[in-house]
Design a protein around this motif. Structure first.
Motif, PDB file in Angstrom:
ATOM      1  N   SER A  17       0.827  -1.211   0.000  1.00  0.00           N
ATOM      2  CA  SER A  17       0.000   0.000   0.000  1.00  0.00           C
ATOM      3  C   SER A  17       0.860   1.260   0.000  1.00  0.00           C
ATOM      4  CB  SER A  17      -0.913   0.005   1.227  1.00  0.00           C
ATOM      5  OG  SER A  17      -1.707  -1.157   1.269  1.00  0.00           O
ATOM      6  N   ASN A  18       2.018   1.188   0.663  1.00  0.00           N
ATOM      7  CA  ASN A  18       2.925   2.327   0.761  1.00  0.00           C
ATOM      8  C   ASN A  18       4.359   1.827   0.719  1.00  0.00           C
ATOM      9  OD1 ASN A  18       1.043   4.709   1.510  1.00  0.00           O
ATOM     10  ND2 ASN A  18       0.430   3.107   2.945  1.00  0.00           N
ATOM     11  N   ASN A  19       5.290   2.765   0.548  1.00  0.00           N
ATOM     12  CA  ASN A  19       6.696   2.400   0.555  1.00  0.00           C
ATOM     13  C   ASN A  19       7.103   1.876   1.931  1.00  0.00           C
ATOM     14  OD1 ASN A  19       7.160   3.124  -2.110  1.00  0.00           O
ATOM     15  ND2 ASN A  19       7.624   5.253  -1.577  1.00  0.00           N
ATOM     16  N   VAL A  20       8.030   0.932   1.932  1.00  0.00           N
ATOM     17  CA  VAL A  20       8.565   0.379   3.179  1.00  0.00           C
ATOM     18  C   VAL A  20      10.061   0.677   3.208  1.00  0.00           C
ATOM     19  CG1 VAL A  20       8.931  -1.693   4.561  1.00  0.00           C
ATOM     20  CG2 VAL A  20       6.826  -1.452   3.206  1.00  0.00           C
ATOM     21  N   PRO A  21      10.478   1.731   3.932  1.00  0.00           N
ATOM     22  CA  PRO A  21      11.907   2.061   3.993  1.00  0.00           C
ATOM     23  C   PRO A  21      12.671   1.070   4.870  1.00  0.00           C
ATOM     24  CG  PRO A  21      10.647   3.578   5.349  1.00  0.00           C
ATOM     25  CD  PRO A  21       9.656   2.682   4.674  1.00  0.00           C
ATOM     26  N   VAL A  22      13.691   0.445   4.285  1.00  0.00           N
ATOM     27  CA  VAL A  22      14.459  -0.576   5.003  1.00  0.00           C
ATOM     28  C   VAL A  22      15.035  -0.036   6.295  1.00  0.00           C
ATOM     29  CG1 VAL A  22      16.538  -2.011   4.888  1.00  0.00           C
ATOM     30  CG2 VAL A  22      14.986  -1.900   2.933  1.00  0.00           C
ATOM     31  N   GLU A  23      15.553   1.194   6.246  1.00  0.00           N
ATOM     32  CA  GLU A  23      16.244   1.743   7.417  1.00  0.00           C
ATOM     33  C   GLU A  23      15.310   1.953   8.603  1.00  0.00           C
ATOM     34  OE1 GLU A  23      15.078   5.137   4.637  1.00  0.00           O
ATOM     35  OE2 GLU A  23      16.004   3.147   4.459  1.00  0.00           O
ATOM     36  N   ASN A  24      13.997   1.985   8.361  1.00  0.00           N
ATOM     37  CA  ASN A  24      13.041   2.191   9.454  1.00  0.00           C
ATOM     38  C   ASN A  24      12.427   0.895   9.967  1.00  0.00           C
ATOM     39  OD1 ASN A  24      13.521   4.870   9.095  1.00  0.00           O
ATOM     40  ND2 ASN A  24      11.586   5.330   8.058  1.00  0.00           N
ATOM     41  N   THR A  25      12.877  -0.242   9.460  1.00  0.00           N
ATOM     42  CA  THR A  25      12.242  -1.505   9.815  1.00  0.00           C
ATOM     43  C   THR A  25      13.168  -2.477  10.557  1.00  0.00           C
ATOM     44  OG1 THR A  25      12.753  -2.394   7.633  1.00  0.00           O
ATOM     45  CG2 THR A  25      10.594  -1.404   7.911  1.00  0.00           C
ATOM     46  N   LEU A  26      14.473  -2.263  10.472  1.00  0.00           N
ATOM     47  CA  LEU A  26      15.427  -3.161  11.117  1.00  0.00           C
ATOM     48  C   LEU A  26      15.870  -2.578  12.464  1.00  0.00           C
ATOM     49  CD1 LEU A  26      17.617  -4.116   8.015  1.00  0.00           C
ATOM     50  CD2 LEU A  26      15.865  -5.523   9.125  1.00  0.00           C
ATOM     51  N   TRP A  27      15.572  -3.269  13.552  1.00  0.00           N
ATOM     52  CA  TRP A  27      15.918  -2.800  14.895  1.00  0.00           C
ATOM     53  C   TRP A  27      17.423  -2.876  15.088  1.00  0.00           C
ATOM     54  CZ3 TRP A  27      16.900  -5.667  19.821  1.00  0.00           C
ATOM     55  CH2 TRP A  27      16.858  -4.824  20.937  1.00  0.00           C
ATOM     56  N   ASN A  28      17.988  -1.800  15.613  1.00  0.00           N
ATOM     57  CA  ASN A  28      19.416  -1.758  15.882  1.00  0.00           C
ATOM     58  C   ASN A  28      19.634  -1.258  17.303  1.00  0.00           C
ATOM     59  OD1 ASN A  28      22.157  -1.528  15.968  1.00  0.00           O
ATOM     60  ND2 ASN A  28      22.345  -0.111  14.246  1.00  0.00           N
ATOM     61  N   PRO A  29      19.841  -2.176  18.257  1.00  0.00           N
ATOM     62  CA  PRO A  29      19.997  -1.748  19.652  1.00  0.00           C
ATOM     63  C   PRO A  29      21.226  -0.864  19.869  1.00  0.00           C
ATOM     64  CG  PRO A  29      20.589  -4.061  19.385  1.00  0.00           C
ATOM     65  CD  PRO A  29      19.950  -3.631  18.097  1.00  0.00           C
ATOM     66  N   LYS A  30      22.189  -0.905  18.957  1.00  0.00           N
ATOM     67  CA  LYS A  30      23.387  -0.070  19.098  1.00  0.00           C
ATOM     68  C   LYS A  30      23.079   1.405  18.933  1.00  0.00           C
ATOM     69  CE  LYS A  30      26.516  -3.688  17.474  1.00  0.00           C
ATOM     70  NZ  LYS A  30      27.451  -4.125  16.412  1.00  0.00           N
ATOM     71  N   GLU A  31      21.900   1.696  18.313  1.00  0.00           N
ATOM     72  CA  GLU A  31      21.523   3.082  18.096  1.00  0.00           C
ATOM     73  C   GLU A  31      20.757   3.657  19.273  1.00  0.00           C
ATOM     74  OE1 GLU A  31      19.340   3.150  14.461  1.00  0.00           O
ATOM     75  OE2 GLU A  31      21.089   2.825  13.191  1.00  0.00           O
ATOM     76  N   LEU A  32      20.487   2.833  20.284  1.00  0.00           N
ATOM     77  CA  LEU A  32      19.688   3.294  21.420  1.00  0.00           C
ATOM     78  C   LEU A  32      20.494   4.224  22.319  1.00  0.00           C
ATOM     79  CD1 LEU A  32      18.003  -0.109  22.292  1.00  0.00           C
ATOM     80  CD2 LEU A  32      16.982   1.814  21.068  1.00  0.00           C
TER      81      LEU A  32
END
Length: 287
Positions: free
Chosen positions: A272-287
Motif C-alpha cells: 500500500s505504501n513504501n517500506v523504507p528498510v532503514e526504518n524496519t530493522l531494529w538496531n539496539p546499538k543506536e539506542l
C-alpha cells in the motif's frame, strides 16, 4: 516480579525452540514471564494481535511483515529467525482432477486471510507460473481445518501451506501435492512492536539472547528428530529431511534480503505504501 511479555507464533515445528526454552525456565531466570499464544491462522492474525497490543513479539513470515508495515503496522524486525526459504506446498483435494500446477490457472486459492503468507505467496506462485495477477481468486478459510473443508466442498481449488506441516494430510489422502513453491528469501523473522522495542530494549535483547542460545544448539539435542516427530505427528524421515533443509539464524536480517522482499511485493502491487528498510530493522546499538 517477572515482566510479562506476550509472544505469538504458529503451532509448527519451527517454533519448538521457544517452547523448550519456556519449559526449562530460561526466560523466568531472567525475570521474564513469556506468555506464548499459538496462532494457527498465521501471519495475518498475528499482525492483528500486534496492532491491538495483544502481542509484544511475533514470529512472522517475512513477506507478511513487509505487507503489514506498508499498511501501517508499527513494528520492527528484531532479528532474522529462519534463514532458509519456506517450502510452500501447492495442494489440491486428493480426489481433484487437477494433476499439475499449470491446471490451476484461473482457479480459486484457499487462503487463511488477506495479507497472510498463503495470500501473498499465491501471487509469487502466479508470477513464477507467468499467470496474470488478475486471474487469481481467493476463498478465506482461516485455518488448516477450513482449508480441508473448502477443498472438499470445492469452494476452493488449491491451498498453499508449508510442505512439512501439511505432509500428514497428504499421507492420509486428504490433500495431494502438485508442486512446491519456495520463498525467494529467509522465511521467518522475529518482530517486536515499535513501542516495546523502544521502551524495553534490555528485555528484548534478553529474549533474543535466550532464543539464540536454544536455536544454535537445537539440532544437536539428543533425539530431537524423534521429539519433533512425536510432537507434530510427522514421520521421522520427513522430520529429518526438514531438519536438513532448515537453518535457524542468530543475526539481524540482511538489508539486501529485505530489499528483495520489498521489491518483489512492489512488482506484484501488494504494498500500500513504501517500506523504507532503514526504518524496519531494529538496531539496539543506536539506542
Amino acid at each position: 516480579m517477572n515482566r510479562i511479555i506476550k509472544i505469538a507464533g504458529v503451532p509448527e515445528h519451527f517454533n519448538l525452540p521457544w517452547h523448550l526454552a519456556m519449559d526449562e525456565g530460561a526466560f523466568r531466570e531472567r525475570g521474564i514471564n513469556l506468555e506464548w499464544t499459538d496462532v494457527p491462522e498465521g501471519t495475518g492474525r498475528m499482525v492483528k494481535l500486534l496492532n491491538s497490543g495483544k502481542a509484544d513479539i511475533a514470529i512472522l513470515l517475512t513477506e507478511g511483515y513487509v505487507r503489514a508495515v506498508s499498511e501501517g503496522l508499527e513494528a520492527l524486525i528484531a532479528q532474522e529467525y529462519i534463514a532458509t526459504p519456506l517450502l510452500w506446498g501447492v495442494h489440491v483435494h486428493a480426489q481433484s482432477s487437477i494433476t499439475t500446477q499449470a491446471q490451476l490457472v484461473n482457479k480459486k486459492a484457499a487462503i487463511s486471510r488477506y495479507g497472510s503468507g498463503s495470500h501473498l505467496m499465491a501471487f509469487v506462485h502466479a508470477k513464477n507460473m507467468a499467470w496474470p495477477e488478475d486471474t487469481l481468486q481467493f476463498e478465506v478459510i482461516n485455518t488448516m481445518e477450513g482449508a480441508v473443508q473448502a477443498l472438499g466442498e470445492a469452494r476452493a481449488d488449491y491451498f498453499m501451506w508449508e510442505k512439512f506441516t501439511t505432509q500428514p494430510l497428504v499421507d492420509q489422502g486428504v490433500f495431494r501435492r502438485v508442486g512446491v513453491c519456495p520463498t525467494p528469501w529467509p522465511c521467518f523473522v522475529i518482530v517486536a512492536r515499535s513501542d516495546f522495542a523502544r521502551d524495553e530494549p534490555g528485555v528484548l535483547l534478553d529474549v533474543l539472547e535466550i532464543i539464540n542460545g536454544y536455536t544454535s544448539e537445537f539440532k544437536q539435542i539428543p533425539s530431537i528428530d524423534r521429539t519433533l516427530s512425536n510432537h507434530y505427528g510427522q514421520t521421522l524421515a520427513d522430520i529429518r529431511e526438514w531438519l536438513s533443509l532448515t537453518r535457524w539464524s542468530q543475526e539481524q536480517l540482511n538489508s539486501e534480503k529485505l530489499e528483495s522482499v520489498i521489491d518483489t511485493l512492489n512488482e506484484l502491487n501488494l504494498l500500500s505504501n513504501n517500506v523504507p528498510v532503514e526504518n524496519t530493522l531494529w538496531n539496539p546499538k543506536e539506542l
